[in-house]
Design a protein around this motif. Structure first.
Motif, short mmCIF file in Angstrom:
data_model
loop_
_atom_site.label_atom_id
_atom_site.label_comp_id
_atom_site.label_asym_id
_atom_site.label_seq_id
_atom_site.Cartn_x
_atom_site.Cartn_y
_atom_site.Cartn_z
N THR A 120 -10.87 -26.48 -19.83
CA THR A 120 -9.95 -26.11 -18.66
C THR A 120 -9.13 -24.83 -19.07
OG1 THR A 120 -7.99 -27.42 -18.83
CG2 THR A 120 -10.03 -28.16 -17.60
N GLY A 121 -8.21 -24.48 -18.17
CA GLY A 121 -7.51 -23.30 -18.51
C GLY A 121 -6.13 -23.67 -19.10
N SER A 122 -6.01 -24.86 -19.65
CA SER A 122 -5.02 -25.11 -20.31
C SER A 122 -4.85 -25.02 -21.95
CB SER A 122 -4.26 -27.05 -20.11
OG SER A 122 -5.51 -27.55 -20.15
N VAL A 123 -6.03 -25.53 -22.35
CA VAL A 123 -6.20 -25.61 -23.85
C VAL A 123 -4.98 -26.67 -24.91
CG1 VAL A 123 -6.74 -24.43 -25.93
CG2 VAL A 123 -7.42 -23.58 -23.71
N GLY A 124 -3.99 -26.07 -24.68
CA GLY A 124 -2.79 -26.94 -25.43
C GLY A 124 -2.05 -27.81 -24.52
N ASN A 125 -1.38 -28.77 -24.95
CA ASN A 125 -0.17 -29.69 -24.19
C ASN A 125 1.10 -28.72 -23.67
OD1 ASN A 125 -2.12 -31.44 -24.39
ND2 ASN A 125 -0.83 -32.43 -26.19
N ALA A 126 1.71 -29.20 -22.72
CA ALA A 126 2.87 -28.83 -22.31
C ALA A 126 3.96 -30.03 -22.03
CB ALA A 126 2.82 -27.88 -21.11
N ALA A 127 4.99 -29.72 -21.69
CA ALA A 127 6.18 -30.68 -21.44
C ALA A 127 7.00 -30.55 -20.46
CB ALA A 127 6.65 -31.19 -22.73
N ILE A 128 7.64 -31.28 -19.67
CA ILE A 128 8.60 -31.11 -18.66
C ILE A 128 9.67 -31.95 -18.89
CG2 ILE A 128 9.31 -31.29 -16.17
CD1 ILE A 128 6.11 -31.08 -15.61
N ILE A 129 11.10 -31.64 -19.19
CA ILE A 129 12.14 -32.34 -19.33
C ILE A 129 13.47 -31.96 -18.38
CG2 ILE A 129 13.81 -32.76 -21.19
CD1 ILE A 129 11.90 -31.57 -23.30
N ASP A 130 13.67 -33.03 -17.61
CA ASP A 130 14.64 -33.08 -16.75
C ASP A 130 16.06 -33.32 -17.21
OD1 ASP A 130 16.54 -33.33 -14.55
OD2 ASP A 130 15.13 -34.95 -13.56
N TYR A 183 -17.04 -11.25 -24.39
CA TYR A 183 -18.22 -11.57 -23.52
C TYR A 183 -19.38 -11.79 -24.27
CZ TYR A 183 -15.72 -10.71 -19.12
OH TYR A 183 -14.91 -10.50 -17.98
N LYS A 184 -19.67 -10.87 -25.46
CA LYS A 184 -20.65 -10.89 -26.46
C LYS A 184 -20.56 -12.29 -27.15
CE LYS A 184 -23.20 -8.47 -29.99
NZ LYS A 184 -23.03 -7.41 -30.93
N SER A 241 -13.21 -22.57 -21.64
CA SER A 241 -11.85 -22.23 -21.65
C SER A 241 -11.73 -20.67 -21.84
CB SER A 241 -11.22 -22.81 -22.85
OG SER A 241 -11.05 -24.25 -22.41
N ASP A 242 -12.73 -20.25 -22.81
CA ASP A 242 -12.61 -18.81 -22.78
C ASP A 242 -12.82 -17.98 -21.43
OD1 ASP A 242 -11.82 -18.92 -25.45
OD2 ASP A 242 -13.85 -18.66 -26.43
N ARG A 243 -13.97 -18.46 -20.95
CA ARG A 243 -14.48 -17.87 -19.66
C ARG A 243 -13.25 -18.05 -18.58
NH1 ARG A 243 -19.86 -16.77 -19.42
NH2 ARG A 243 -21.12 -17.99 -21.08
N GLU A 244 -12.55 -19.27 -18.53
CA GLU A 244 -11.38 -19.10 -17.79
C GLU A 244 -10.35 -18.11 -17.96
OE1 GLU A 244 -10.17 -21.59 -15.13
OE2 GLU A 244 -12.13 -21.96 -15.04
N TYR A 245 -9.97 -17.97 -19.33
CA TYR A 245 -9.07 -16.89 -19.61
C TYR A 245 -9.67 -15.39 -19.28
CZ TYR A 245 -6.50 -13.73 -22.87
OH TYR A 245 -5.63 -12.76 -23.22
N MET A 246 -10.71 -15.33 -19.34
CA MET A 246 -11.27 -13.84 -19.16
C MET A 246 -11.43 -13.72 -17.72
SD MET A 246 -11.72 -12.51 -22.18
CE MET A 246 -12.69 -11.02 -21.49
N LYS A 247 -11.47 -14.57 -16.68
CA LYS A 247 -11.56 -14.62 -15.38
C LYS A 247 -10.27 -14.23 -14.84
CE LYS A 247 -12.18 -18.34 -13.00
NZ LYS A 247 -12.87 -19.58 -12.48
N MET A 248 -9.02 -14.81 -15.76
CA MET A 248 -7.57 -14.41 -15.31
C MET A 248 -7.24 -13.33 -15.83
SD MET A 248 -4.68 -16.10 -17.38
CE MET A 248 -5.18 -15.21 -18.79
N LEU A 249 -7.80 -12.48 -16.99
CA LEU A 249 -7.25 -11.39 -17.75
C LEU A 249 -6.70 -10.21 -16.86
CD1 LEU A 249 -6.53 -10.73 -20.64
CD2 LEU A 249 -9.02 -9.63 -20.59
N PRO A 250 -7.30 -9.89 -15.73
CA PRO A 250 -7.03 -8.78 -14.92
C PRO A 250 -5.50 -9.02 -14.17
CG PRO A 250 -9.04 -9.28 -14.43
CD PRO A 250 -8.68 -10.41 -15.44
N ASP A 251 -5.32 -10.27 -13.99
CA ASP A 251 -3.95 -10.63 -13.11
C ASP A 251 -2.90 -10.96 -14.20
OD1 ASP A 251 -5.27 -10.30 -10.81
OD2 ASP A 251 -6.24 -12.24 -10.99
N LEU A 252 -3.19 -11.03 -15.48
CA LEU A 252 -2.29 -11.40 -16.47
C LEU A 252 -0.97 -10.31 -16.62
CD1 LEU A 252 -1.23 -13.53 -18.66
CD2 LEU A 252 -2.66 -12.31 -20.25
#
Length: 320
Positions: free
Chosen positions: A32-42, A127-128, A155-166
């Motif tokens: 998916t478009g996450s690849v790595g983990n993240a965390a949330i700390i209150d 893409y190649k 995941s690479d395809r998800e990244y490329m799909k997002m690239l124009p908006d990054l």
């Protein structure tokens, strides 16, 4: 708090796991478009998010999860290091102060920005490469490796799909050794002992809960990624972390673990260094080195060969 997890709208990018009261791990779903983990700390009166995933969609889901779980907007974001699967979602957190080490911000402001500009102006090589991996997937007979390659390509395809908006969003606050955030309910320490996995790596230590959010200094059942690594420094950093009173580790990749996972990463790095050193001494090619049995069930198998090459270059350069 468990009710808040139960009422949380799911994300295809990650699964939320409660590590302790007010401390949550967002464990990446492969492919998916996450690849790595993240965390949330209150922190009580504010919220800290650690790392922001590879894509905007994944980061937006992370922000929604953070607000749902803590009832507050995100005040702080820590980028543990500069790799895109830990920083590309920064733009989503518009109300937060983004924090990193000084060296990480410098890399992002130079190499990171330049790499993004190059990807945008000339996306064809990426893409190649995706198409070439697609061909390899069709021919691959090892089902585990095939699945991993499919995850990486998706995941690479998800990244490329997002690239124009990054919108490449740099940290706004930097530190060089330690920074503490004192919330109403808890204090967190942002620490760096230098660079091991990358040129500069930070992690979060919660002393009261004996929890550490490690970024990619520690991975769980994944080959450590050594493309930008200094193996000697990485081991030295892990030795310093061992001196802290840590019981639970949120790794950069893989499931929540303990000091056992840190020791496994130490063992892996030492093992790779030993295998490459032996090959150099006996004048054998590192291409002949197979994945040791201990790591055959680990993910990120495709990094094993590049890890060998990195360690080979490191050893031979040190010998010159």
């Amino acid at each position: 708090m468990k009710n808040r997890i139960e009422t949380l709208t799911g994300s295809k990018h990650f699964q939320i796991k409660m590590v302790a009261e007010g401390v949550y791990a967002a464990i990446s779903v492969p492919g998916t478009g996450s690849v790595g983990n993240a965390a949330i700390i209150d922190l009580g009166d504010s919220t800290l998010v650690v790392d922001t995933f590879t894509t905007i969609d994944a980061a937006e889901d992370l922000e929604r999860a953070a607000i749902h779980l803590t009832g507050k907007p995100v005040s702080y974001v820590l980028n543990t290091h500069w790799h895109s699967d830990h920083t590309s979602g920064n733009q989503v957190f518009t109300e937060a102060q983004i924090i990193s080490t000084s060296a990480t911000r410098d890399i992002m402001a130079t190499y990171g920005k330049n790499r993004l500009a190059q990807q945008r102006s000339n996306p064809e090589p990426i893409y190649k490469a995706i198409e070439e991996v697609e061909d390899k997937i069709q021919k691959e007979t090892d089902e585990k490796l095939k699945k991993e390659m499919e995850w990486e390509n998706t995941s690479d395809r998800e990244y490329m799909k997002m690239l124009p908006d990054l919108v490449y969003t740099l940290p706004t606050i930097t530190f060089d050794r330690q920074m503490s955030i004192h919330g109403r309910d808890r204090t967190v320490h942002l620490l760096t002992y230098g660079g091991g996995h990358t040129q500069s790596d930070a992690f979060v230590f919660l002393p009261e809960e004996k929890i550490a959010v490690m970024g990619d200094l520690v991975l769980s059942k994944h080959h450590p990624v050594m493309i930008n690594a200094n193996p000697k420094e990485w081991l030295h950093i892990l030795e310093q972390i061992e001196l802290l009173n840590i019981e639970t580790i949120v790794p950069g990749h893989g499931h929540i673990g303990s000091m056992k996972e840190l020791h496994e990463v130490k063992g892996y790095i030492n093992h790779i260094v030993a295998l490459v050193s032996e090959a150099i001494q006996s004048k054998r090619s590192i291409d002949d080195i197979l994945v040791p049995k201990a790591y055959q069930e680990w993910y990120f198998t495709t990094y094993f060969k590049t890890n060998l090459k990195k360690v080979f270059d490191f050893i031979t350069k040190a010998a010159d």
